[in-house]
Design a protein around this motif. Sequence first.
Motif, PDB file in Angstrom:
ATOM      1  N   LEU A 138       0.287  -1.157  -0.232  1.00 48.76           N
ATOM      2  CA  LEU A 138      -0.075  -0.062  -0.151  1.00 48.76           C
ATOM      3  C   LEU A 138       0.816   1.423   0.230  1.00 48.76           C
ATOM      4  N   LEU A 139       2.163   1.673   0.674  1.00 46.21           N
ATOM      5  CA  LEU A 139       2.619   2.609   0.699  1.00 46.21           C
ATOM      6  C   LEU A 139       3.568   2.777  -0.485  1.00 46.21           C
ATOM      7  N   ALA A 140       3.855   1.733  -1.111  1.00 47.04           N
ATOM      8  CA  ALA A 140       4.067   1.822  -2.939  1.00 47.04           C
ATOM      9  C   ALA A 140       3.296   2.451  -3.506  1.00 47.04           C
ATOM     10  N   ALA A 141       1.837   1.690  -2.976  1.00 48.38           N
ATOM     11  CA  ALA A 141       0.916   2.529  -4.339  1.00 48.38           C
ATOM     12  C   ALA A 141       1.059   3.774  -3.992  1.00 48.38           C
ATOM     13  N   ILE A 142       0.611   4.216  -2.693  1.00 49.88           N
ATOM     14  CA  ILE A 142       0.305   5.762  -2.736  1.00 49.88           C
ATOM     15  C   ILE A 142       1.184   7.029  -2.888  1.00 49.88           C
ATOM     16  N   VAL A 143       2.840   5.975  -2.792  1.00 50.28           N
ATOM     17  CA  VAL A 143       3.723   7.099  -3.175  1.00 50.28           C
ATOM     18  C   VAL A 143       4.119   7.894  -4.842  1.00 50.28           C
ATOM     19  N   MET A 144       3.214   6.217  -5.686  1.00 50.03           N
ATOM     20  CA  MET A 144       3.557   6.390  -7.113  1.00 50.03           C
ATOM     21  C   MET A 144       3.129   7.327  -8.128  1.00 50.03           C
ATOM     22  N   ASP A 145       2.142   8.584  -7.292  1.00 49.44           N
ATOM     23  CA  ASP A 145       1.427   9.520  -8.049  1.00 49.44           C
ATOM     24  C   ASP A 145       1.810  10.583  -7.410  1.00 49.44           C
ATOM     25  N   PRO A 146       2.843  12.017  -8.320  1.00 46.59           N
ATOM     26  CA  PRO A 146       3.326  12.088  -7.417  1.00 46.59           C
ATOM     27  C   PRO A 146       2.126  13.718  -6.723  1.00 46.59           C
ATOM     28  N   GLN A 147       0.651  13.633  -7.349  1.00 47.77           N
ATOM     29  CA  GLN A 147       0.288  14.089  -7.230  1.00 47.77           C
ATOM     30  C   GLN A 147      -0.725  13.797  -5.894  1.00 47.77           C
ATOM     31  N   ALA A 148      -0.205  12.699  -5.122  1.00 45.98           N
ATOM     32  CA  ALA A 148      -1.487  12.415  -4.581  1.00 45.98           C
ATOM     33  C   ALA A 148      -0.728  13.266  -2.779  1.00 45.98           C
ATOM     34  N   ARG A 149      -1.296  12.784  -2.413  1.00 46.20           N
ATOM     35  CA  ARG A 149      -1.418  14.463  -1.068  1.00 46.20           C
ATOM     36  C   ARG A 149      -0.407  13.699   0.245  1.00 46.20           C
ATOM     37  N   ALA A 150       0.007  11.933  -0.060  1.00 46.88           N
ATOM     38  CA  ALA A 150       0.787  11.746   0.707  1.00 46.88           C
ATOM     39  C   ALA A 150       2.264  11.958   0.422  1.00 46.88           C
ATOM     40  N   VAL A 151       2.226  12.370  -1.142  1.00 51.88           N
ATOM     41  CA  VAL A 151       3.612  12.716  -1.723  1.00 51.88           C
ATOM     42  C   VAL A 151       3.262  14.220  -1.025  1.00 51.88           C
ATOM     43  N   GLU A 152       2.848  14.274  -1.071  1.00 55.87           N
ATOM     44  CA  GLU A 152       3.065  15.999  -1.134  1.00 55.87           C
ATOM     45  C   GLU A 152       3.392  16.269   0.484  1.00 55.87           C
ATOM     46  N   TYR A 162      11.586   9.756  -4.222  1.00 50.40           N
ATOM     47  CA  TYR A 162      12.510   8.671  -5.052  1.00 50.40           C
ATOM     48  C   TYR A 162      13.021   7.199  -4.338  1.00 50.40           C
ATOM     49  N   GLU A 163      14.060   8.106  -3.291  1.00 47.30           N
ATOM     50  CA  GLU A 163      14.983   7.139  -2.471  1.00 47.30           C
ATOM     51  C   GLU A 163      13.852   6.263  -1.529  1.00 47.30           C
ATOM     52  N   LEU A 164      12.355   7.003  -1.253  1.00 45.89           N
ATOM     53  CA  LEU A 164      11.778   6.430  -0.374  1.00 45.89           C
ATOM     54  C   LEU A 164      11.262   5.068  -1.389  1.00 45.89           C
ATOM     55  N   ARG A 165      10.548   5.090  -2.607  1.00 43.57           N
ATOM     56  CA  ARG A 165      10.425   4.308  -3.294  1.00 43.57           C
ATOM     57  C   ARG A 165      11.452   2.803  -3.509  1.00 43.57           C
ATOM     58  N   VAL A 166      12.333   3.574  -3.615  1.00 46.41           N
ATOM     59  CA  VAL A 166      13.788   2.378  -3.935  1.00 46.41           C
ATOM     60  C   VAL A 166      13.915   1.748  -2.464  1.00 46.41           C
ATOM     61  N   ARG A 167      13.503   2.026  -1.258  1.00 47.88           N
ATOM     62  CA  ARG A 167      13.362   1.071  -0.264  1.00 47.88           C
ATOM     63  C   ARG A 167      12.656   0.396  -0.100  1.00 47.88           C
ATOM     64  N   ILE A 168      11.266   1.083  -0.112  1.00 47.33           N
ATOM     65  CA  ILE A 168      10.001   0.134  -0.671  1.00 47.33           C
ATOM     66  C   ILE A 168      10.222  -1.285  -1.401  1.00 47.33           C
ATOM     67  N   GLU A 169      10.730  -0.839  -2.727  1.00 47.70           N
ATOM     68  CA  GLU A 169      10.920  -2.225  -3.791  1.00 47.70           C
ATOM     69  C   GLU A 169      12.224  -3.586  -2.356  1.00 47.70           C
ATOM     70  N   GLU A 170      13.137  -2.791  -2.322  1.00 44.97           N
ATOM     71  CA  GLU A 170      13.941  -3.475  -1.844  1.00 44.97           C
ATOM     72  C   GLU A 170      13.824  -4.206  -0.463  1.00 44.97           C
ATOM     73  N   ASN A 171      12.679  -3.526   0.361  1.00 45.90           N
ATOM     74  CA  ASN A 171      12.406  -4.339   1.549  1.00 45.90           C
ATOM     75  C   ASN A 171      11.010  -5.251   0.927  1.00 45.90           C
ATOM     76  N   LEU A 172      10.210  -5.013   0.361  1.00 47.84           N
ATOM     77  CA  LEU A 172       9.154  -5.182  -0.823  1.00 47.84           C
ATOM     78  C   LEU A 172       9.897  -6.864  -1.118  1.00 47.84           C
ATOM     79  N   ALA A 173      10.961  -6.562  -1.620  1.00 47.76           N
ATOM     80  CA  ALA A 173      11.871  -7.844  -2.368  1.00 47.76           C
ATOM     81  C   ALA A 173      13.012  -8.795  -1.586  1.00 47.76           C
ATOM     82  N   ALA A 174      13.111  -7.940  -0.373  1.00 49.76           N
ATOM     83  CA  ALA A 174      13.887  -8.742   0.620  1.00 49.76           C
ATOM     84  C   ALA A 174      12.452  -9.848   1.590  1.00 49.76           C
ATOM     85  N   ARG A 175      11.366  -9.220   1.951  1.00 50.05           N
ATOM     86  CA  ARG A 175      10.576  -9.363   2.279  1.00 50.05           C
ATOM     87  C   ARG A 175      10.057 -10.890   1.389  1.00 50.05           C
TER      88      ARG A 175
END
Length: 188
Positions: A138-152, A162-175
């Motif tokens: 869910l975190l990965a999905a809500i930070v994908m759109d640059p217009q999202a309030r979460a991104v703001e 961008y760095e957060l997206r990379v860390r999320i993908e790394e954490n998902l891959a490790a899991r």
Amino acid sequence: MQSRIPRQSTNDQATHGTDDDPRLDAESAAVLAAARRRAVRDGDRQIDTAHLLHSLLEHDPRVRAAFGDGPQLARLLGYLVQRSIGYGLRWQSGVEDSGALPVVPVAEGFSPLAAAALEQACARGGRGGGARARGLDLLAAIVMDPQARAVEVLTHAGIDVYELRVRIEENLAARTLEECAGGHEPTH
């Protein structure tokens, strides 16, 4: 003494919807329930991506870990608390929708971006052979759109999305690797 919290009608959009989606793990369902309560308490018409972000941070330790320790997480939580006590008033009259995401049927009580993020998280979670969507999905999905309030919110808190997206993908891959190595169905 009169309550300062506005009373919500049972017909308000944010009070409807289900948090028991079988595509979600138990923590993610709890996140949706908390986001729904937050939206109602804040007097918002819909659950938006910032509500989801705030609830993810409160309920999912793996999501907090994706942000790392230190002042950035504290600053982010402080910013989210400010939003919940009045900062978000400018968002109450508008609907969160950038038009950048594909049109999906809007889940009742969710902004179009939050509904799309929920669908995307469920699709991500389902890729793992029937696994349920987790908080990191869910975190990965809500930070994908640059217009999202979460991104703001993240940007204002000084977090590089961008760095957060990379860390999320790394954490998902490790899991995913942990789950495959264990040879069992994920519990979350």
